[in-house]
Write a protein that holds these residues in place. Structure first.
Motif, mmCIF file in Angstrom:
data_model
loop_
_atom_site.group_PDB
_atom_site.id
_atom_site.type_symbol
_atom_site.label_atom_id
_atom_site.label_comp_id
_atom_site.label_asym_id
_atom_site.label_seq_id
_atom_site.Cartn_x
_atom_site.Cartn_y
_atom_site.Cartn_z
ATOM 1 N N LEU A 3 8.373 7.418 -16.959
ATOM 2 C CA LEU A 3 8.314 6.140 -17.651
ATOM 3 C C LEU A 3 9.269 6.047 -18.700
ATOM 4 O O LEU A 3 9.396 6.877 -19.620
ATOM 5 N N VAL A 7 3.888 2.955 -23.022
ATOM 6 C CA VAL A 7 3.011 1.557 -22.372
ATOM 7 C C VAL A 7 2.138 1.139 -23.444
ATOM 8 O O VAL A 7 1.412 0.378 -23.451
ATOM 9 N N TRP A 139 -0.999 2.129 -16.128
ATOM 10 C CA TRP A 139 0.526 1.440 -16.210
ATOM 11 C C TRP A 139 0.769 1.411 -14.455
ATOM 12 O O TRP A 139 1.625 0.336 -14.389
ATOM 13 N N ARG A 143 2.313 -2.279 -14.025
ATOM 14 C CA ARG A 143 3.760 -2.378 -13.917
ATOM 15 C C ARG A 143 4.153 -3.221 -12.491
ATOM 16 O O ARG A 143 4.828 -4.030 -12.566
ATOM 17 N N TYR A 144 3.027 -3.236 -11.434
ATOM 18 C CA TYR A 144 3.409 -4.176 -10.555
ATOM 19 C C TYR A 144 3.140 -5.390 -10.671
ATOM 20 O O TYR A 144 3.640 -6.306 -10.196
ATOM 21 N N LEU A 190 9.182 -0.894 -14.613
ATOM 22 C CA LEU A 190 8.204 -1.816 -13.822
ATOM 23 C C LEU A 190 8.283 -1.352 -12.159
ATOM 24 O O LEU A 190 7.412 -1.487 -11.713
ATOM 25 N N SER A 214 -0.192 -3.123 -6.415
ATOM 26 C CA SER A 214 -0.905 -3.240 -7.762
ATOM 27 C C SER A 214 -2.347 -3.029 -7.237
ATOM 28 O O SER A 214 -3.220 -2.370 -7.876
#
Length: 240
Positions: A3, A7, A139, A143-144, A190, A214
């Motif tokens: 990452l 986050v 995350w 992120r999606y 992302l 997601s």
């Protein structure tokens, strides 16, 4: 995946404060004025208005030229009667009342949908933060969602820019997919580069696979935390 963002600090820092009336009245950002001031037709109309005003106010004729007519005299000779503006008045009323009203209603509908989408993202992030302790697991789901949100508006901006004839590289064009991925998706963590390359070749709506990813990530962390009391309570009714 490594990452590139923290986050726990991935929050919105600039929000609209509905209670700060003075600042909201004085601000230009987020209003129609910046776009209006960039419109060349506005300044052309202002220039023509002042040009005609000065011609009418300061035009004169030589004393020895009896046949000369000033701009002010021409203006007085061609005054319009109220009945001459009937068609123009009808068009103005139509555009101001019906057409602009319809455009405003469409804007309000879009505004509410956009705010609803943003609210759903906030709600999802709060649920994930409350029910799952692992930041990386949270995350992987969020992120999606965030990528789908960004991609959706990127595609909209790109279509509008191309419809108006703006080419890539202009200020009004968001750029190519690779540029968008390198500046707005990958640096924020992302999407991974492999995922952006897959989406580049995807022919349909690019934001929809992100929602599927997601959901798949959420299913994985539910399976991993199925023995957690909060998880079982939250998703008990969703089990087949």
């Amino acid at each position: 995946m490594v990452l590139k963002v923290d986050v726990d600090k991935f929050v919105i820092r600039h929000q609209y404060d509905a209670t700060d009336n003075i600042r909201n009245l004085m601000r230009l950002k987020g209003t129609i004025l910046p776009r209006t001031f960039r419109c060349s037709e506005l300044w052309i109309a202002v220039f023509i208005h002042y040009l005609l005003f000065f011609i009418r106010a300061y035009s004169s004729c030589p004393p020895d030229n009896a046949s000369c007519v000033t701009a002010g005299d021409l203006y007085k000779r061609h005054l319009l009667n109220l009945s001459d503006t009937t068609s123009l008045t009808t068009l103005v009323v139509f555009f101001l009342v019906f057409y602009n009203g319809n455009c405003f209603q469409r804007f309000i509908s879009l505004y509410l949908l956009v705010n609803t989408a943003g609210g759903q993202l906030h709600s999802a992030s709060l649920f994930l933060r409350d029910y799952f302790e692992d930041p990386l697991s949270r995350w992987q789901v969020m992120r999606y969602m965030l990528a789908s949100h960004r991609i959706f508006f990127y595609v909209m901006r790109k279509q509008v820019a191309e419809w108006y004839g703006f080419a890539e590289g202009s200020a009004m064009h968001p750029g190519s997919w690779d540029d968008f991925a390198e500046t707005s998706l990958i640096p924020l963590g992302l999407l991974m580069k492999e995922e952006t390359e897959w989406l580049r070749e995807y022919g349909a709506n690019k934001h929809k696979p992100c929602l599927s990813w997601s959901a798949a990530a959420l299913k994985r962390i539910i399976d991993q935390h199925s023995d957690h009391p909060k998880t079982g309570y939250l998703f008990e009714g969703a089990q087949p």
